[in-house]
Design a protein around this motif. Structure first.
Motif, PDB file in Angstrom:
ATOM      1  N   PRO A  26       0.825  -1.210   0.000  1.00  0.00           N
ATOM      2  CA  PRO A  26       0.000   0.000   0.000  1.00  0.00           C
ATOM      3  C   PRO A  26       0.857   1.258   0.000  1.00  0.00           C
ATOM      4  O   PRO A  26       1.977   1.257   0.536  1.00  0.00           O
ATOM      5  N   GLY A  27       0.329   2.336  -0.556  1.00  0.00           N
ATOM      6  CA  GLY A  27       1.065   3.590  -0.582  1.00  0.00           C
ATOM      7  C   GLY A  27       1.385   4.088   0.809  1.00  0.00           C
ATOM      8  O   GLY A  27       2.491   4.558   1.087  1.00  0.00           O
ATOM      9  N   GLY A  28       0.408   3.998   1.712  1.00  0.00           N
ATOM     10  CA  GLY A  28       0.631   4.301   3.116  1.00  0.00           C
ATOM     11  C   GLY A  28       0.764   3.013   3.888  1.00  0.00           C
ATOM     12  O   GLY A  28      -0.152   2.191   3.893  1.00  0.00           O
ATOM     13  N   ARG A  29       1.910   2.817   4.516  1.00  0.00           N
ATOM     14  CA  ARG A  29       2.158   1.529   5.188  1.00  0.00           C
ATOM     15  C   ARG A  29       1.878   1.608   6.683  1.00  0.00           C
ATOM     16  O   ARG A  29       2.626   1.070   7.505  1.00  0.00           O
ATOM     17  N   ASP A  30       0.805   2.284   7.068  1.00  0.00           N
ATOM     18  CA  ASP A  30       0.410   2.281   8.472  1.00  0.00           C
ATOM     19  C   ASP A  30      -0.114   0.900   8.840  1.00  0.00           C
ATOM     20  O   ASP A  30      -0.327   0.029   7.976  1.00  0.00           O
ATOM     21  N   VAL A  31      -0.322   0.682  10.120  1.00  0.00           N
ATOM     22  CA  VAL A  31      -0.678  -0.652  10.602  1.00  0.00           C
ATOM     23  C   VAL A  31      -1.964  -1.159   9.947  1.00  0.00           C
ATOM     24  O   VAL A  31      -2.026  -2.305   9.486  1.00  0.00           O
ATOM     25  N   GLU A  32      -2.988  -0.338   9.891  1.00  0.00           N
ATOM     26  CA  GLU A  32      -4.267  -0.820   9.352  1.00  0.00           C
ATOM     27  C   GLU A  32      -4.179  -1.102   7.856  1.00  0.00           C
ATOM     28  O   GLU A  32      -4.789  -2.056   7.362  1.00  0.00           O
ATOM     29  N   ALA A  33      -3.426  -0.286   7.130  1.00  0.00           N
ATOM     30  CA  ALA A  33      -3.257  -0.556   5.698  1.00  0.00           C
ATOM     31  C   ALA A  33      -2.518  -1.871   5.484  1.00  0.00           C
ATOM     32  O   ALA A  33      -2.889  -2.669   4.617  1.00  0.00           O
ATOM     33  N   MET A  34      -1.485  -2.114   6.283  1.00  0.00           N
ATOM     34  CA  MET A  34      -0.731  -3.356   6.136  1.00  0.00           C
ATOM     35  C   MET A  34      -1.551  -4.558   6.595  1.00  0.00           C
ATOM     36  O   MET A  34      -1.436  -5.648   6.022  1.00  0.00           O
ATOM     37  N   ARG A  35      -2.384  -4.362   7.599  1.00  0.00           N
ATOM     38  CA  ARG A  35      -3.249  -5.466   8.047  1.00  0.00           C
ATOM     39  C   ARG A  35      -4.196  -5.886   6.913  1.00  0.00           C
ATOM     40  O   ARG A  35      -4.320  -7.068   6.592  1.00  0.00           O
ATOM     41  N   GLY A  36      -4.868  -4.906   6.318  1.00  0.00           N
ATOM     42  CA  GLY A  36      -5.777  -5.219   5.232  1.00  0.00           C
ATOM     43  C   GLY A  36      -5.072  -5.845   4.047  1.00  0.00           C
ATOM     44  O   GLY A  36      -5.586  -6.781   3.412  1.00  0.00           O
ATOM     45  N   HIS A  37      -3.873  -5.342   3.748  1.00  0.00           N
ATOM     46  CA  HIS A  37      -3.104  -5.880   2.626  1.00  0.00           C
ATOM     47  C   HIS A  37      -2.673  -7.316   2.910  1.00  0.00           C
ATOM     48  O   HIS A  37      -2.781  -8.191   2.036  1.00  0.00           O
ATOM     49  N   CYS A  38      -2.195  -7.564   4.116  1.00  0.00           N
ATOM     50  CA  CYS A  38      -1.794  -8.922   4.493  1.00  0.00           C
ATOM     51  C   CYS A  38      -2.970  -9.878   4.382  1.00  0.00           C
ATOM     52  O   CYS A  38      -2.844 -10.988   3.837  1.00  0.00           O
ATOM     53  N   HIS A  39      -4.140  -9.466   4.850  1.00  0.00           N
ATOM     54  CA  HIS A  39      -5.327 -10.326   4.766  1.00  0.00           C
ATOM     55  C   HIS A  39      -5.697 -10.615   3.316  1.00  0.00           C
ATOM     56  O   HIS A  39      -6.108 -11.737   2.979  1.00  0.00           O
ATOM     57  N   ALA A  40      -5.539  -9.613   2.439  1.00  0.00           N
ATOM     58  CA  ALA A  40      -5.865  -9.827   1.029  1.00  0.00           C
ATOM     59  C   ALA A  40      -4.933 -10.856   0.398  1.00  0.00           C
ATOM     60  O   ALA A  40      -5.365 -11.698  -0.405  1.00  0.00           O
ATOM     61  N   VAL A  41      -3.650 -10.811   0.754  1.00  0.00           N
ATOM     62  CA  VAL A  41      -2.707 -11.784   0.201  1.00  0.00           C
ATOM     63  C   VAL A  41      -2.988 -13.169   0.786  1.00  0.00           C
ATOM     64  O   VAL A  41      -2.919 -14.178   0.075  1.00  0.00           O
ATOM     65  N   LEU A  42      -3.315 -13.234   2.066  1.00  0.00           N
ATOM     66  CA  LEU A  42      -3.690 -14.514   2.661  1.00  0.00           C
ATOM     67  C   LEU A  42      -4.934 -15.091   1.980  1.00  0.00           C
ATOM     68  O   LEU A  42      -5.002 -16.299   1.723  1.00  0.00           O
ATOM     69  N   ASP A  43      -5.908 -14.247   1.680  1.00  0.00           N
ATOM     70  CA  ASP A  43      -7.096 -14.705   0.957  1.00  0.00           C
ATOM     71  C   ASP A  43      -6.717 -15.270  -0.409  1.00  0.00           C
ATOM     72  O   ASP A  43      -7.227 -16.320  -0.838  1.00  0.00           O
ATOM     73  N   ALA A  44      -5.826 -14.570  -1.112  1.00  0.00           N
ATOM     74  CA  ALA A  44      -5.401 -15.043  -2.435  1.00  0.00           C
ATOM     75  C   ALA A  44      -4.672 -16.370  -2.328  1.00  0.00           C
ATOM     76  O   ALA A  44      -4.852 -17.265  -3.166  1.00  0.00           O
ATOM     77  N   ALA A  45      -3.847 -16.511  -1.290  1.00  0.00           N
ATOM     78  CA  ALA A  45      -3.122 -17.765  -1.103  1.00  0.00           C
ATOM     79  C   ALA A  45      -4.095 -18.914  -0.835  1.00  0.00           C
ATOM     80  O   ALA A  45      -3.979 -20.001  -1.417  1.00  0.00           O
ATOM     81  N   TYR A  46      -5.061 -18.667   0.030  1.00  0.00           N
ATOM     82  CA  TYR A  46      -6.020 -19.727   0.354  1.00  0.00           C
ATOM     83  C   TYR A  46      -6.818 -20.123  -0.877  1.00  0.00           C
ATOM     84  O   TYR A  46      -7.043 -21.310  -1.144  1.00  0.00           O
TER      85      TYR A  46
END
Length: 306
Positions: A26-46
């Motif tokens: 994400p352009g802004g790497r604050d905690v909530e942005a990274m949390r949402g991004h991590c969850h999206a990649v985990l969803d893609a992996a699953y």
């Protein structure tokens, strides 16, 4: 074929040493942005059939992000491994002077296992010593070894990861460790890629002994995706995939490999990595690309955190 696992080193904190992350996070790497991004990649992996996830206490908030994802999705078939030994000290800053500090002590093990257990509980089936080296105080710390033996006896499998030019010696020495007459570790996670193959023979022996073998840094921290050797580019063109898929296919082709980690920083990178499943290589097809271990690890040490 070996399993793929998603490693969270690049997804649980704002900075890491993987090349080719521009535009992936994400352009802004604050905690909530990274949390949402991590969850999206985990969803893609699953969705792509990946059922293994690898974290560590030092990967920023990776365990926290993973725990929240597991709780919200309700998945019961995801196999989680995590690691202790490094502590994250980067303060969620891209420009931190130091991002993580290693300590292999009984006190750090007890504290970090408690933190991991609080977040992930029974999801963790494998707990590894993070970045074990042959000179680690772990080898001579009887109290620590006994504490690790207690965790092993409770039903949690134990392993270790390795780094540095002496990986082979570390693997050999660690797999000789016994506590109360039983081998302490039954999994190893080592850096192997077509630029750094020196640990391969020792991993083959580990596999023959029934140890589960994980390959990490199969893309050499992004070097093989961003700056691939000509032979890797040639094979990528022939197979119609990216150089990252060819590099990971070389790891999948090793007969001793049980699990190959993808360190993807986005769903797109993950899909590109997983194309390795469709690339059939001989184990030695990219032999000859390896660098001397000392040079490889010096190059890695010079990579910037960003």
């Amino acid at each position: 074929m070996p399993d793929f696992a998603l490693g969270l080193a690049a997804l649980g904190r704002p900075a890491y040493i993987n090349l080719g992350r521009d535009g992936a996070l994400p352009g802004g790497r604050d905690v909530e942005a990274m949390r949402g991004h991590c969850h999206a990649v985990l969803d893609a992996a699953y969705a792509a059939g990946v059922r293994r996830v690898d974290a560590a206490r030092s990967y920023g908030r990776a365990e926290e992000f993973l725990a929240g994802w597991l709780d919200s999705r309700g998945h019961l078939d995801v196999r989680v491994s995590s690691k202790w030994g490094y502590a994250y000290v980067g303060g969620w800053r891209l420009d931190a002077t130091t991002h993580e500090v290693k300590e292999h002590s009984r006190e750090r093990f007890a504290r970090q296992w408690g933190e991991t257990r609080e977040l992930l509980g029974a999801h963790v089936g494998l707990y590894l010593v993070h970045s074990l080296t042959a000179d680690s105080p772990l080898f001579g710390d009887l109290d620590l070894l006994l504490a690790l033996g207690e965790l092993r006896d409770s039903g949690v499998r134990l392993g270790f990861s390795t780094s540095g030019p002496e990986q082979a010696g570390t693997v050999r020495r660690a797999l000789e460790l016994e506590v109360e007459g039983r081998r302490l570790f039954d999994a190893v996670q080592s850096t192997w890629n077509v630029l750094e193959t020196s640990v391969g023979p020792e991993l083959a022996r580990a596999g023959e002994a029934g140890v589960e073998v994980f390959v990490k840094e199969g893309l050499a921290n992004g070097r093989l995706a961003v700056e691939p050797p000509a032979r890797v580019r040639e094979l990528a063109g022939r197979h119609g995939v990216g150089p990252d898929a060819v590099a990971l296919a070389a790891a999948l082709a090793q007969p001793w490999a049980d699990v190959v980690l993808s360190g993807a920083a986005s769903a797109g990178q993950l899909r590109a990595n997983l194309a390795a499943r469709e690339v059939d290589l001989d184990p030695d097809e990219l032999a000859g690309l390896a660098e001397p271990p000392e040079r490889y690890w010096a190059t890695r040490a010079a990579l910037a955190w960003d």
